[in-house]
Design a protein around this motif. Structure first.
Motif, PDB file in Angstrom:
ATOM      1  N   ASP A   1     -19.726  91.777 151.048  1.00  9.95           N
ATOM      2  CA  ASP A   1     -20.710  91.478 152.097  1.00  9.95           C
ATOM      3  C   ASP A   1     -20.811  89.965 152.266  1.00  9.95           C
ATOM      4  O   ASP A   1     -21.794  89.329 151.906  1.00  9.95           O
ATOM      5  CB  ASP A   1     -22.065  92.074 151.732  1.00  9.95           C
ATOM      6  CG  ASP A   1     -22.998  92.133 152.933  1.00  9.95           C
ATOM      7  OD1 ASP A   1     -22.727  91.454 153.939  1.00  9.95           O
ATOM      8  OD2 ASP A   1     -23.997  92.862 152.876  1.00  9.95           O
ATOM      9  N   ARG A   2     -19.721  89.393 152.800  1.00  6.68           N
ATOM     10  CA  ARG A   2     -19.624  87.940 153.011  1.00  6.68           C
ATOM     11  C   ARG A   2     -18.541  87.695 154.043  1.00  6.68           C
ATOM     12  O   ARG A   2     -17.764  88.586 154.373  1.00  6.68           O
ATOM     13  CB  ARG A   2     -19.277  87.238 151.704  1.00  6.68           C
ATOM     14  CG  ARG A   2     -18.001  87.761 151.052  1.00  6.68           C
ATOM     15  CD  ARG A   2     -17.819  87.173 149.663  1.00  6.68           C
ATOM     16  NE  ARG A   2     -16.821  87.877 148.907  1.00  6.68           N
ATOM     17  CZ  ARG A   2     -15.519  87.619 148.924  1.00  6.68           C
ATOM     18  NH1 ARG A   2     -15.038  86.664 149.703  1.00  6.68           N
ATOM     19  NH2 ARG A   2     -14.679  88.307 148.187  1.00  6.68           N
ATOM     20  N   GLU A   3     -18.481  86.488 154.508  1.00  2.93           N
ATOM     21  CA  GLU A   3     -17.457  86.141 155.490  1.00  2.93           C
ATOM     22  C   GLU A   3     -16.077  86.416 154.901  1.00  2.93           C
ATOM     23  O   GLU A   3     -15.778  86.043 153.773  1.00  2.93           O
ATOM     24  CB  GLU A   3     -17.576  84.677 155.892  1.00  2.93           C
ATOM     25  CG  GLU A   3     -16.669  84.315 157.045  1.00  2.93           C
ATOM     26  CD  GLU A   3     -16.971  82.949 157.635  1.00  2.93           C
ATOM     27  OE1 GLU A   3     -16.146  82.495 158.437  1.00  2.93           O
ATOM     28  OE2 GLU A   3     -18.017  82.359 157.302  1.00  2.93           O
ATOM     29  N   GLY A   4     -15.249  87.088 155.651  1.00  5.54           N
ATOM     30  CA  GLY A   4     -13.913  87.444 155.188  1.00  5.54           C
ATOM     31  C   GLY A   4     -13.845  88.779 154.487  1.00  5.54           C
ATOM     32  O   GLY A   4     -12.762  89.304 154.263  1.00  5.54           O
TER      33      GLY A   4
ATOM     34  N   GLU B   1     -14.486  95.371 155.337  1.00  9.71           N
ATOM     35  CA  GLU B   1     -14.928  94.403 156.335  1.00  9.71           C
ATOM     36  C   GLU B   1     -16.323  94.769 156.823  1.00  9.71           C
ATOM     37  O   GLU B   1     -16.644  95.944 156.969  1.00  9.71           O
ATOM     38  CB  GLU B   1     -13.991  94.411 157.535  1.00  9.71           C
ATOM     39  CG  GLU B   1     -12.544  94.118 157.200  1.00  9.71           C
ATOM     40  CD  GLU B   1     -11.636  94.403 158.381  1.00  9.71           C
ATOM     41  OE1 GLU B   1     -11.582  93.560 159.300  1.00  9.71           O
ATOM     42  OE2 GLU B   1     -11.017  95.475 158.385  1.00  9.71           O
TER      43      GLU B   1
ATOM     44  N   PRO C   1     -19.928  93.287 162.727  1.00  8.10           N
ATOM     45  CA  PRO C   1     -21.260  92.972 163.252  1.00  8.10           C
ATOM     46  C   PRO C   1     -21.661  93.950 164.352  1.00  8.10           C
ATOM     47  O   PRO C   1     -20.816  94.648 164.914  1.00  8.10           O
ATOM     48  CB  PRO C   1     -21.085  91.559 163.814  1.00  8.10           C
ATOM     49  CG  PRO C   1     -19.635  91.435 164.100  1.00  8.10           C
ATOM     50  CD  PRO C   1     -18.922  92.298 163.104  1.00  8.10           C
TER      51      PRO C   1
ATOM     52  N   PRO D   1     -23.547  87.268 162.940  1.00  7.40           N
ATOM     53  CA  PRO D   1     -22.924  86.691 161.742  1.00  7.40           C
ATOM     54  C   PRO D   1     -21.958  87.672 161.081  1.00  7.40           C
ATOM     55  O   PRO D   1     -22.080  88.886 161.255  1.00  7.40           O
ATOM     56  CB  PRO D   1     -24.121  86.412 160.832  1.00  7.40           C
ATOM     57  CG  PRO D   1     -25.154  87.389 161.265  1.00  7.40           C
ATOM     58  CD  PRO D   1     -24.963  87.566 162.751  1.00  7.40           C
ATOM     59  N   PRO D   2     -20.982  87.167 160.288  1.00  7.55           N
ATOM     60  CA  PRO D   2     -19.998  88.036 159.642  1.00  7.55           C
ATOM     61  C   PRO D   2     -20.479  88.640 158.326  1.00  7.55           C
ATOM     62  O   PRO D   2     -19.730  88.806 157.384  1.00  7.55           O
ATOM     63  CB  PRO D   2     -18.820  87.081 159.409  1.00  7.55           C
ATOM     64  CG  PRO D   2     -19.466  85.769 159.204  1.00  7.55           C
ATOM     65  CD  PRO D   2     -20.669  85.762 160.111  1.00  7.55           C
ATOM     66  N   VAL D   3     -21.764  88.900 158.220  1.00  3.96           N
ATOM     67  CA  VAL D   3     -22.338  89.585 157.064  1.00  3.96           C
ATOM     68  C   VAL D   3     -23.228  90.685 157.596  1.00  3.96           C
ATOM     69  O   VAL D   3     -23.491  90.766 158.784  1.00  3.96           O
ATOM     70  CB  VAL D   3     -23.143  88.620 156.157  1.00  3.96           C
ATOM     71  CG1 VAL D   3     -22.239  87.574 155.543  1.00  3.96           C
ATOM     72  CG2 VAL D   3     -24.264  87.957 156.906  1.00  3.96           C
TER      73      VAL D   3
END
Length: 121
Positions: A35-38, A62, A65, A72-74
């Protein structure tokens, strides 16, 4: 219904026609690892995979969003989770044959920890 803080549980089985599936291994992935960017892509070491086996499961997770601009990417409310089970290696042979040794017909499930209704194969 993924919520921030949910962990993923993976279970690899051997498919057996006409009988219960055999366990080939289990792994879990903490939300902080994906649960983070990438997101996350990598090998998870399987537990309960049989004595002498170093089995792994390769997965990609992944966070998608919500369908709004500049999300955001989370994980955020309305976000989605995409889990791809890519491969497994080092699995034990659960099916035995008189000729040629043994093999397995593996399949994998993924479940949100504590939410058995959120399970995919």
């Amino acid at each position: 219904d993924y919520e921030r803080g949910d962990c993923l549980e993976f279970v690899v089985y051997d498919y057996d026609k006409g009988s219960a599936a055999d366990l080939l291994g289990k792994a879990s992935l903490d939300f902080g690892d994906f649960d983070r960017e990438g997101g996350f892509e990598g090998d998870l070491r399987l537990k309960e995979c049989g004595s002498g086996h170093a089995s792994t499961l390769k997965v990609r997770v992944e966070i998608l969003p919500p369908l709004v601009e500049d999300a955001p990417p989370v994980s955020v409310p309305g976000g989605r989770l995409k889990v791809t089970m890519l491969s497994a290696t080092g699995l034990r042979a659960a099916d035995w044959a008189l000729r040629g040794g043994g093999s397995s017909d593996p399949f994998c499930t993924c479940e949100l920890q504590g939410k058995p209704d959120m399970k995919v194969e």
